[in-house]
Motif scaffolding. Structure first.
Motif, PDB file in Angstrom:
ATOM      1  N   PHE A 237       0.831  -1.201   0.000  1.00  0.00           N
ATOM      2  CA  PHE A 237       0.000   0.000   0.000  1.00  0.00           C
ATOM      3  C   PHE A 237       0.867   1.253   0.000  1.00  0.00           C
ATOM      4  O   PHE A 237       0.580   2.215  -0.722  1.00  0.00           O
ATOM      5  N   GLU A 238       1.900   1.279   0.815  1.00  0.00           N
ATOM      6  CA  GLU A 238       2.772   2.453   0.862  1.00  0.00           C
ATOM      7  C   GLU A 238       3.459   2.695  -0.482  1.00  0.00           C
ATOM      8  O   GLU A 238       3.665   3.841  -0.885  1.00  0.00           O
TER       9      GLU A 238
ATOM     10  N   ALA B 155       2.170   1.979  -3.423  1.00  0.00           N
ATOM     11  CA  ALA B 155       1.140   2.591  -4.271  1.00  0.00           C
ATOM     12  C   ALA B 155       0.872   4.030  -3.854  1.00  0.00           C
ATOM     13  O   ALA B 155       0.649   4.912  -4.705  1.00  0.00           O
ATOM     14  N   ASP B 156       0.912   4.289  -2.544  1.00  0.00           N
ATOM     15  CA  ASP B 156       0.688   5.649  -2.058  1.00  0.00           C
ATOM     16  C   ASP B 156       1.829   6.569  -2.504  1.00  0.00           C
ATOM     17  O   ASP B 156       1.609   7.748  -2.811  1.00  0.00           O
TER      18      ASP B 156
ATOM     19  N   HIS C  47       0.966   7.524  -5.883  1.00  0.00           N
ATOM     20  CA  HIS C  47      -0.126   8.499  -5.832  1.00  0.00           C
ATOM     21  C   HIS C  47       0.439   9.911  -5.701  1.00  0.00           C
ATOM     22  O   HIS C  47       0.048  10.833  -6.433  1.00  0.00           O
ATOM     23  N   TRP C  48       1.379  10.112  -4.764  1.00  0.00           N
ATOM     24  CA  TRP C  48       1.951  11.439  -4.575  1.00  0.00           C
ATOM     25  C   TRP C  48       2.793  11.876  -5.778  1.00  0.00           C
ATOM     26  O   TRP C  48       2.810  13.054  -6.138  1.00  0.00           O
TER      27      TRP C  48
ATOM     28  N   TRP D 105       0.319  12.904  -8.380  1.00  0.00           N
ATOM     29  CA  TRP D 105      -0.287  14.166  -7.941  1.00  0.00           C
ATOM     30  C   TRP D 105       0.673  15.329  -8.173  1.00  0.00           C
ATOM     31  O   TRP D 105       0.258  16.414  -8.587  1.00  0.00           O
TER      32      TRP D 105
ATOM     33  N   HIS E 255      -1.221  17.494   5.233  1.00  0.00           N
ATOM     34  CA  HIS E 255      -0.828  16.082   5.277  1.00  0.00           C
ATOM     35  C   HIS E 255       0.420  15.885   6.131  1.00  0.00           C
ATOM     36  O   HIS E 255       0.542  14.876   6.848  1.00  0.00           O
TER      37      HIS E 255
ATOM     38  N   VAL F 209       4.942   9.555   2.898  1.00  0.00           N
ATOM     39  CA  VAL F 209       4.470   8.169   2.890  1.00  0.00           C
ATOM     40  C   VAL F 209       5.267   7.370   3.914  1.00  0.00           C
ATOM     41  O   VAL F 209       6.509   7.394   3.896  1.00  0.00           O
TER      42      VAL F 209
ATOM     43  N   ALA G  66       8.419   9.866  -3.171  1.00  0.00           N
ATOM     44  CA  ALA G  66       7.356  10.871  -3.080  1.00  0.00           C
ATOM     45  C   ALA G  66       7.921  12.173  -2.536  1.00  0.00           C
ATOM     46  O   ALA G  66       7.617  13.266  -3.050  1.00  0.00           O
TER      47      ALA G  66
END
Length: 207
Positions: free
Chosen positions: A89-90, A92-93, A96-97, A100, A149, A157, A164
């Motif tokens: 998950f991290e 993929a996160d 994501h950043w 973004w 965040h 993350v 990221a």
């Protein structure tokens, strides 16, 4: 010519800097090949035919293969290292950043930096002039989101620095170059910038 990857770059670009910083933090040697985008050196027939038909930098050359897009090049360097989280998950996160950054942050914060510092207001087109307040508002929203965040946490993350952080540090730390953003408005971002700069192997943009 060595067997090291070659970074085709314009040194003042944050997108190029991301790759240099990733390599430095990993102690990964790269060669650098400079192009002056202000003189059209990435639009020559030779560059378009041999490096990137899209006429843009950075491009990371690995042997006879060419990898455009800054975040892809960073990932090639860092894949399998501590800069890419092991947790699924991290990981993929982190992506994501990085996505973004290219969709929400860079088109506003970085574009205004380039327009104000290199193009100059006197040379703006009518379209650029009309877009400045729109991009300023969007850039401020991006910095505010990052600040919220990062409040109460050290990295974007997980528990460690990742790609990221590198991707977003590149243009965030020079956001004030445009004269349109004040990093003092984002204290959590300022503290995060200091943490990135304290990392072993960190190199400044101008290095």
């Amino acid at each position: 010519m060595s067997d090291w990857p070659i970074l085709h770059e314009y040194a003042p670009s944050g997108n190029c800097y991301k790759i240099r910083m990733t390599a430095a933090l990993l102690d990964y040697p790269i060669e650098r090949r400079e192009y002056d985008i202000m003189q059209g050196e990435t639009r020559t027939p030779t560059f378009l035919a041999e490096v990137n038909p899209n006429g843009r930098i950075p491009v990371l050359q690995v042997g006879d293969q060419f990898l455009p897009e800054s975040n892809a090049a960073c990932f090639w360097l860092a894949d399998g290292t501590h800069l890419v989280p092991y947790d699924r998950f991290e990981r993929a996160d982190m992506l994501h950043w990085m996505f973004w950054e290219q969709y929400n942050h860079e088109p506003n914060v970085a574009t205004l930096r380039f327009w104000m510092k290199w193009v100059g207001e006197a040379n703006f087109t009518d379209i650029q002039r009309a877009q400045v307040p729109v991009k300023q508002q969007a850039g401020a929203a991006a910095l505010k989101l990052m600040d919220a965040h990062l409040a109460g946490r050290e990295w974007l993350v997980g528990a460690d620095l990742s790609l990221a952080d590198i991707a977003l540090y590149a243009y965030t730390h020079v956001a004030e170059d445009s004269g349109l953003f004040a990093l003092a408005d984002y204290p959590a971002v300022q503290a995060w910038i200091a943490r990135v700069e304290a990392e072993p192997g960190f190199v400044a943009m101008g290095a």
